[in-house]
Design a protein around this motif. Structure first.
Motif, PDB file in Angstrom:
ATOM      1  N   ILE A   1       0.874  -1.170   0.000  1.00 26.84           N
ATOM      2  CA  ILE A   1       0.000   0.000   0.000  1.00 26.84           C
ATOM      3  C   ILE A   1       0.908   1.215   0.000  1.00 26.84           C
ATOM      4  CG2 ILE A   1      -1.841   1.241   1.167  1.00 26.84           C
ATOM      5  CD1 ILE A   1      -2.519  -1.296   2.665  1.00 26.84           C
TER       6      ILE A   1
ATOM      7  N   PHE B   1       1.276   4.348   0.782  1.00 23.72           N
ATOM      8  CA  PHE B   1       0.572   5.360   1.551  1.00 23.72           C
ATOM      9  C   PHE B   1       0.911   6.779   1.112  1.00 23.72           C
ATOM     10  CE2 PHE B   1      -1.616   3.146   4.901  1.00 23.72           C
ATOM     11  CZ  PHE B   1      -2.497   4.121   5.346  1.00 23.72           C
TER      12      PHE B   1
ATOM     13  N   ALA C   1      12.664   4.473  -0.093  1.00 25.79           N
ATOM     14  CA  ALA C   1      11.904   3.961   1.043  1.00 25.79           C
ATOM     15  C   ALA C   1      11.382   2.539   0.860  1.00 25.79           C
ATOM     16  CB  ALA C   1      10.728   4.896   1.342  1.00 25.79           C
TER      17      ALA C   1
ATOM     18  N   ARG D   1       6.621  -7.712   6.126  1.00 26.72           N
ATOM     19  CA  ARG D   1       5.639  -7.062   5.276  1.00 26.72           C
ATOM     20  C   ARG D   1       5.251  -5.658   5.749  1.00 26.72           C
ATOM     21  NH1 ARG D   1       0.449  -7.158   3.907  1.00 26.72           N
ATOM     22  NH2 ARG D   1      -0.092  -7.548   6.073  1.00 26.72           N
ATOM     23  N   LEU D   2       5.261  -5.438   7.069  1.00 23.79           N
ATOM     24  CA  LEU D   2       4.793  -4.145   7.552  1.00 23.79           C
ATOM     25  C   LEU D   2       5.868  -3.063   7.510  1.00 23.79           C
ATOM     26  CD1 LEU D   2       2.370  -4.988  10.464  1.00 23.79           C
ATOM     27  CD2 LEU D   2       1.866  -4.218   8.173  1.00 23.79           C
ATOM     28  N   ALA D   3       7.124  -3.454   7.333  1.00 20.20           N
ATOM     29  CA  ALA D   3       8.188  -2.442   7.339  1.00 20.20           C
ATOM     30  C   ALA D   3       7.985  -1.378   6.257  1.00 20.20           C
ATOM     31  CB  ALA D   3       9.553  -3.115   7.223  1.00 20.20           C
TER      32      ALA D   3
ATOM     33  N   LEU E   1       5.319  -0.481   4.936  1.00 24.09           N
ATOM     34  CA  LEU E   1       4.118   0.292   5.254  1.00 24.09           C
ATOM     35  C   LEU E   1       4.492   1.451   6.181  1.00 24.09           C
ATOM     36  CD1 LEU E   1       0.975   0.181   4.840  1.00 24.09           C
ATOM     37  CD2 LEU E   1       0.895  -0.728   7.145  1.00 24.09           C
ATOM     38  N   ILE E   2       5.381   1.192   7.110  1.00 25.47           N
ATOM     39  CA  ILE E   2       5.788   2.243   8.045  1.00 25.47           C
ATOM     40  C   ILE E   2       6.631   3.299   7.329  1.00 25.47           C
ATOM     41  CG2 ILE E   2       7.028   2.737  10.182  1.00 25.47           C
ATOM     42  CD1 ILE E   2       4.425   1.141  10.526  1.00 25.47           C
ATOM     43  N   THR E   3       7.547   2.865   6.454  1.00 23.43           N
ATOM     44  CA  THR E   3       8.311   3.887   5.723  1.00 23.43           C
ATOM     45  C   THR E   3       7.366   4.695   4.843  1.00 23.43           C
ATOM     46  OG1 THR E   3       8.890   2.277   4.042  1.00 23.43           O
ATOM     47  CG2 THR E   3      10.562   2.749   5.680  1.00 23.43           C
TER      48      THR E   3
ATOM     49  N   ILE F   1       4.325   5.500   5.517  1.00 18.93           N
ATOM     50  CA  ILE F   1       3.695   6.493   6.380  1.00 18.93           C
ATOM     51  C   ILE F   1       4.678   7.614   6.685  1.00 18.93           C
ATOM     52  CG2 ILE F   1       2.737   6.855   8.693  1.00 18.93           C
ATOM     53  CD1 ILE F   1       1.680   3.913   8.465  1.00 18.93           C
ATOM     54  N   GLY F   2       5.938   7.230   6.929  1.00 18.39           N
ATOM     55  CA  GLY F   2       6.981   8.232   7.177  1.00 18.39           C
ATOM     56  C   GLY F   2       7.110   9.189   5.997  1.00 18.39           C
TER      57      GLY F   2
END
Lengths: 256, 309, 384
Positions: free
Chosen positions: B35, B37, B92, B101-103, B105-107, B109-110
């Motif tokens: 995703i 973001f 990123a 998998r979530l790493a 996603l966090i970048t 968002i960053g």
């Protein structure tokens, strides 16, 4: 006196227009090793998945120890006493070997949130029992020394063994093994054969799918043969081996 | 005035914008199951750069017809967004392709936070009005009003979608993209340079996003540093509604969502006897989404992933 | 082996004792070190609330592997429940037995009601996987917020965008936490009292998390995360166990929310926006999903860093440039965003991952080796 453990009748399973299983019926007796063979695409794995609750059949009857299991969820099937392994190994890869087996006992244990948090004597005792039994099962299949290893780091053969230990942890009456010897070398296959005989000797009935026809002939008490989603033969290995329809299915020609 | 037709027209306009943005989400998702973001922020930057360019040109006394000014602005904004999209992926996401998998996603968002804040530092906290350079002629069709701008938005969106379909179905690049989304490993073995394909996906999605951003700004007469968040969210919802990873699904989902929202906010008050007013408009999108996913867990056009043992 | 464990235990006990002392004197230390000690203490109080939230989300995301982007809704449920039962807003219509319930009853109520919401919101999502689940939970979070924003008519329940004011502070054993209490010659102000109260609940939630992790239930959650089909085939009722994860996670959120409402004295929908859900998720992932100490660390870093930056950036800017060049508020969030990116790039499994997660990353080296081989072959091909 043979006692019927599992029986299915007239099982149909369709995927869209494809009839994966048509009118399949069979019975498995208590204490035997029952083999399921057939050419690729014959519907073995589909039947296997129906028997373990993963697929819901469209029509038919399915009883196990007198209990109706038609269209029941996998967890209900396990609770009733059928445990399975997977053709393409499905362990909890990032849990330890021991934890994998401990998960297997989930269905036979009770501790809930409250017990887990309060850790009262009963919960403590149960947790201890789970651990002890799991260690015992790892020793039983011969991988006790790998208990603290992550499942993903086990060798292929050990992963197969762990899957069997995890399935046994559910206290099954019937253990269903989906091609347990796939990818094994002759030595490993031989060890596996011994393990299965040991499990049977300890009172667990076994349902087995396997490509290795030679292994099956030597191991199984009775064999059913599937072809194009239909059962074409069933009986003791000798009988099945000489069945003209079986030979035709495997070789593509009718014997003279 | 025919309320139904009017809301339908408004819905189609907003819906085609959603669809353009949803394409950016869905293309990236189709290829790398991520995703993105930050895509909403790309949309916002596209709008901001265009507005700034037009204002600069007008301020410098350049005499050009409105659409030409807009075109120049877009010509500046699209490369900026493309470059941003490209860089975001390189910085990123690419290093995290094998990470949990979530790493990414966090970048993502960053990146989204960084772009939002940077936009605020550059363009300030206030709404930026869209320059009044476009003809605002209103046509009346069957009791409903439609402006030249709205016609242009729908037409351009259709054109872009058509172009994208053509590219994906008929060109070598498109074939490579489809192959990569099916199976990156095999695509690699077949000589597809997966890194290039991923970059191209981001670049194309960002270009579409930039244009959608300008459409949003022109349609609502304003832009804001936070605008990317909500529009991105809606577009992502649209992509999921249609079946994420599916190009046709993104278009269908976008247009459906726009129309449903518009009709919903037009009739919600009447339907519920005034209990729920049009301020529940944003709920509509989500309720529809949830209902669709309960019955079709992979979206309207998404592939049904059969459970395999 | 046993001796080693004992050794470890003794070390842990000492560590815990030191930590306990530090935490006990923290409010006074902050007051002593900083001029604005109370605003720091406030930040610490919020960090504690966030730790509870992060641990709750960790059950859903970290253990059971269900990506929830609407988690803040449960915080909202707890907060609004507390606000409605403990403020003048609905006193006129509330039955007397529901108004100002005893503190412990109130907290249990908050946990249970939030837990029920967890089950309600979780049940339609059971069939969804991965990112579909994420967007639906996000939608639920928004729906809850939008309702809170608009349920001031036709019947005024939430008081709309203004939110609910004049929430009473908690009363425990006859003590009103809104007034200073003299004890052992020390004056405990409201902010101190709440610090200890929130800390106590935080410790409770950490305890529950640890106990759950090493239990039959915790193992079932992880099994579902690892392979849902296999977990089901091992007899785990995946539907119930997933719902239990939603309920447990939500109840942590509800408790945290109730404390928040009481501490803050007012609630409004603004506190429960999507960005808050995202921030809690960042705490979990940045700290180290599935690992309790990691998640706690993540919550502290994500909630305190912006506060720290607030105190650093503007003075720094003044010192360097001599005047206010850029808006410090934007600059601090910008740096925060950059920090998130950098941390994730440097430590993709989080700052303090569990042993499991660390192992999960191991094959990466193998993959990199493979990649290198691939690119080597590419290079060779290009040579030909």
């Amino acid at each position: 006196m043979t006692e019927v453990l599992l029986s299915i009748e007239g099982i149909n399973k369709r995927f869209g227009g494809l009839h994966a299983l048509s009118g399949v019926g069979l019975t498995i007796n208590k204490g035997e090793i029952y083999g399921l063979i057939g050419p690729n695409g014959a519907g073995k794995t589909t039947l296997f998945n129906v028997l373990t609750g993963l697929y819901q059949p469209d029509e038919g009857k399915f009883t196990f120890q007198g209990k109706d299991l038609f269209r029941k969820k996998p967890n209900v099937v396990v609770e009733s006493g059928i445990a399975r392994t997977f053709q393409n190994i499905r362990l909890f890869a990032n849990m330890t070997t021991l934890e994998n087996v401990m998960v297997g006992q989930h269905v036979r244990t009770k501790t809930g949130v409250l017990g887990a948090v309060l850790r009262h004597p009963k919960a403590k005792a149960e947790e201890e029992a789970i651990r002890l039994k799991s260690e015992g099962l790892l020793a039983y299949v011969g991988i006790a020394d790998r208990a603290e290893e992550l499942a993903r780091n086990l060798s292929y053969g050990d992963q197969r063994r762990l899957e069997i230990a995890r399935a046994l942890a559910t206290n099954p009456t019937l253990l269903a093994l989906d091609e347990p010897a796939a990818g094994m070398n002759p030595k490993e296959t031989d060890d596996l054969k011994k393990l299965m005989e040991k499990i049977r000797a300890d009172g667990v009935t076994i349902l087995l799918i396997e490509h290795d026809v030679k292994l099956m002939m030597g191991l199984c008490d009775r064999i059913a043969v599937l072809d194009y989603g239909k059962k074409i033969a069933e009986g003791v290995p000798e009988q099945v081996k000489n069945d003209p329809r079986v030979i035709e299915a495997y070789l593509g020609v009718a014997p003279e | 005035m025919d309320i139904f037709l009017q809301q339908l027209i408004n819905g189609l306009v907003v819906g085609s914008i959603y669809a353009l943005i949803a394409l950016g989400y869905t293309m990236v998702y189709g290829i790398m199951q991520l995703i993105n973001f930050a895509h909403g922020e790309i949309v916002m930057i596209g709008a901001m750069v265009t507005i700034t360019c037009i204002n600069l040109l007008v301020g410098a006394g350049v005499q050009l017809p409105g659409p030409a000014l807009l075109l120049v602005g877009l010509m500046m904004a699209i490369p900026v967004s493309m470059f941003l999209g490209y860089s975001i992926e390189k910085i990123a996401y690419q290093p995290l392709r094998k990470a949990p998998r979530l790493a990414p996603l966090i970048t993502a968002i960053g990146v989204s936070i960084v772009l939002q804040q940077a936009a605020m530092l550059i363009w300030g906290r206030n709404y930026r009005p869209f320059p009044q350079i476009l003809p605002s002629e209103v046509h009346i069709i069957g009791g409903a009003a439609i402006t030249d701008l709205q016609i242009a938005i729908i037409a351009l969106a259709l054109l872009l979608m058509g172009g994208l379909f053509f590219m994906i179905e008929k060109t070598k690049l498109g074939r490579a993209m489809r192959a990569t989304s099916q199976n990156p490993e095999v695509a690699k073995l077949m000589g597809v340079n997966v890194n290039t394909i991923v970059s191209m996906t981001f670049v194309i999605g960002s270009a579409l996003g930039a244009m959608a951003g300008v459409m949003v700004a022109a349609n609502y007469d304003q832009a804001h540093a936070y605008m990317g968040f909500m529009i991105g969210l809606k577009a992502f919802t649209a992509a999921v509604l249609g079946g994420i990873g599916n190009i046709g699904g993104a278009v269908l989902g976008g247009i459906l969502l726009g129309v449903i929202e518009s009709l919903g906010s037009g009739y919600l008050g009447d339907l519920t006897g005034g209990v729920l007013g049009s301020h529940y408009k944003d709920i509509f999108a989500f309720v529809v989404l949830i209902i669709v996913l309960v019955f079709r867990p992979s979206g309207l056009l998404g592939e049904r992933v059969a459970e395999r043992a | 082996m046993n001796a080693l464990l004992m050794e470890n235990n003794r070390k842990n006990t000492i560590l815990l004792a030191v930590l306990a002392v530090v935490l006990a004197v923290l409010p006074w230390a902050l007051g002593g070190f900083f001029e604005n000690g109370n605003s720091w203490l406030r930040a610490v109080d919020f960090a504690l609330l966030y730790i509870m939230l992060a641990l709750g989300l960790n059950i859903v995301v970290g253990y059971a592997g269900l990506l929830d982007l609407g988690y803040i809704a449960f915080y909202a449920v707890g907060a609004y429940l507390f606000a409605i039962l403990n403020s003048p807003h609905l006193q006129a219509v509330l039955p007397a037995w529901l108004s100002h319930p005893p503190f412990l009853v109130m907290m249990i109520l908050a946990a249970v009601v939030a837990g029920i919401f967890g089950v309600l919101l979780g049940s339609p999502t059971l069939k969804l996987r991965g990112d579909y689940l994420a967007i639906v939970t996000l939608g639920f979070g928004e729906i809850v917020r939008i309702f809170m924003n608009n349920l001031d008519r036709p019947v005024n329940i939430t008081n709309g965008p203004q939110g609910i004011n004049n929430i009473d502070p908690v009363q425990i054993g006859g003590y009103d936490f809104g007034r200073p209490i003299e004890f052992l010659g020390l004056t405990f102000e409201k902010i101190h009292l709440y610090y200890y109260l929130i800390l106590a609940f935080c410790v409770l939630i950490i305890f529950v998390s640890v106990r759950l992790q090493n239990s039959r239930i915790g193992r079932a959650w992880v099994a579902i995360r690892e392979d849902e089909i296999a977990a089901n085939a091992m007899g785990i009722n995946t539907r119930n166990v997933k719902l239990l994860a939603f309920a447990m996670g939500a109840s942590f959120g509800g408790v945290s929310g109730a404390l928040f409402a009481s501490f803050q004295g007012f609630v409004s929908p603004e506190s429960f926006v999507l960005m808050e859900s995202i921030m809690v998720l960042c705490m979990v992932v940045l700290g180290g999903m599935g690992n309790i100490p990691g998640v706690i660390l993540g919550a502290i870093i994500v909630s305190i860093t912006p506060e720290l930056l607030r105190d650093i950036i503007n003075p720094l800017q003044m010192a360097i440039a001599g005047k206010r060049v850029v808006d410090p508020e934007n600059l601090r969030m910008l740096i925060f965003g950059l920090a998130m990116i950098v941390i994730m790039l440097v430590r993709p499994a989080g700052l303090w991952p569990s042993k499991r997660r660390r192992a999960e990353l191991k094959p990466k080296t193998k993959d990199i080796a493979l990649q290198e081989k691939d690119s080597l072959q590419d290079a060779e091909r290009n040579h030909d």
